[in-house]
Structure formats: C-alpha cells, structure tokens
Design a protein around this motif. Structure first.
Motif, PDB file in Angstrom:
ATOM      1  N   CYS A  52      -2.461  -6.427   0.503  1.00 58.90           N
ATOM      2  CA  CYS A  52      -2.392  -4.968   0.622  1.00 58.90           C
ATOM      3  C   CYS A  52      -3.377  -4.424   1.657  1.00 58.90           C
ATOM      4  N   ALA A  53      -4.345  -5.222   2.098  1.00 58.00           N
ATOM      5  CA  ALA A  53      -5.293  -4.764   3.112  1.00 58.00           C
ATOM      6  C   ALA A  53      -4.610  -4.521   4.457  1.00 58.00           C
ATOM      7  N   SER A  54      -3.476  -5.180   4.685  1.00 55.46           N
ATOM      8  CA  SER A  54      -2.773  -4.983   5.954  1.00 55.46           C
ATOM      9  C   SER A  54      -1.985  -3.677   5.984  1.00 55.46           C
ATOM     10  N   CYS A  55      -1.913  -2.967   4.862  1.00 53.89           N
ATOM     11  CA  CYS A  55      -1.181  -1.689   4.829  1.00 53.89           C
ATOM     12  C   CYS A  55      -1.901  -0.604   5.618  1.00 53.89           C
ATOM     13  N   ARG A  56      -3.188  -0.750   5.844  1.00 52.84           N
ATOM     14  CA  ARG A  56      -3.913   0.237   6.657  1.00 52.84           C
ATOM     15  C   ARG A  56      -3.449   0.185   8.100  1.00 52.84           C
ATOM     16  N   ALA A  57      -3.204  -1.027   8.584  1.00 54.68           N
ATOM     17  CA  ALA A  57      -2.749  -1.182   9.970  1.00 54.68           C
ATOM     18  C   ALA A  57      -1.259  -0.878  10.104  1.00 54.68           C
TER      19      ALA A  57
END
Length: 129
Positions: A52-57
């Motif tokens: 889910c950390a890649s949802c910022r990008a």
C-alpha cells in the motif's frame, strides 16, 4: 403448481445460503481475493498482493481501494517520548521528596538555653527579686 415451485426456490435459496456459510466457516477464499498481509492489498490486474506504500506514487491503481482501510503508519517516537516523560517525572519526584525530607527532618538543637534558676520548686515571686 406455483406454490410448489415457490417452495423449491425457497429451499434452493436456503441451501445456497447454508453452503455459503459453511464455505466461509471452512476458510475458503471467495474467487478473485487472496489473503494479503497487513499494509498490502490484492491487485486483480497483477494477481498478487501489492504494498500500500506505492499508492502515494500511483493513487489510481486498482489495489489502492483496498488500502483505504489500512491503518496509518505507527508513530515511531511514541515510546521514547513516553519513556523520557516518565523518567523526568520520576527524577523530579525523587528530588522533591528529598528536599521535603531534608527540610522537615527532626533536628537536634544544641543552642536551647537551660534555665538554671527556674523550675517546679521555685515560686514565681522568687524569680522577680
């Protein structure tokens, strides 16, 4: 005849609900989902769990909708701040307790004068003369 087909339909509905309940209790996954660890969500396009950390990008990815319910990142300085505050409180408590003990302790005073002329056997008139 309509009544008999309605009963069959009701039986099929109850049977289907019963089977679905048994399936969920048995732990089978619904099609299209997979068990993902905390902080990740299932991507139907890639057929795997994505972080889910890649949802910022890339906020418009298909798996980011499952990340909306993910908890926020923990506050890493919480325990050091709490430990420092508790330590400071403990030290201040010890210091104030020591100061109160030092101020209120019983002191031996050797400067009190001893009355040599007065006492129980001496009348007050004799002291005036």
């Amino acid at each position: 005849m309509a009544r008999g087909s309605l009963r069959r339909l009701l039986r099929l509905l109850v049977l289907g609900l019963w089977l679905e309940l048994l399936r969920s209790v048995a732990g089978e996954q619904a099609p299209g989902t997979a068990p993902c660890s905390r902080g990740s969500s299932w991507s139907a396009d890639l057929d795997k769990c994505m972080d889910c950390a890649s949802c910022r990008a890339r906020p418009h990815s298909d798996f980011c909708l499952g990340c909306a319910a993910a908890p926020p990142a923990p506050f890493r300085l919480l325990w050091p701040i709490l430990g420092g505050a508790l330590s400071l409180t403990f030290v201040l408590g010890l210091l104030s307790g020591f100061l109160v003990w030092r101020r209120c302790r019983r002191r031996e005073k050797f400067t009190t004068p001893i009355e040599e002329t007065g006492g129980e056997g001496c009348p007050a008139v004799a002291l005036i003369q």
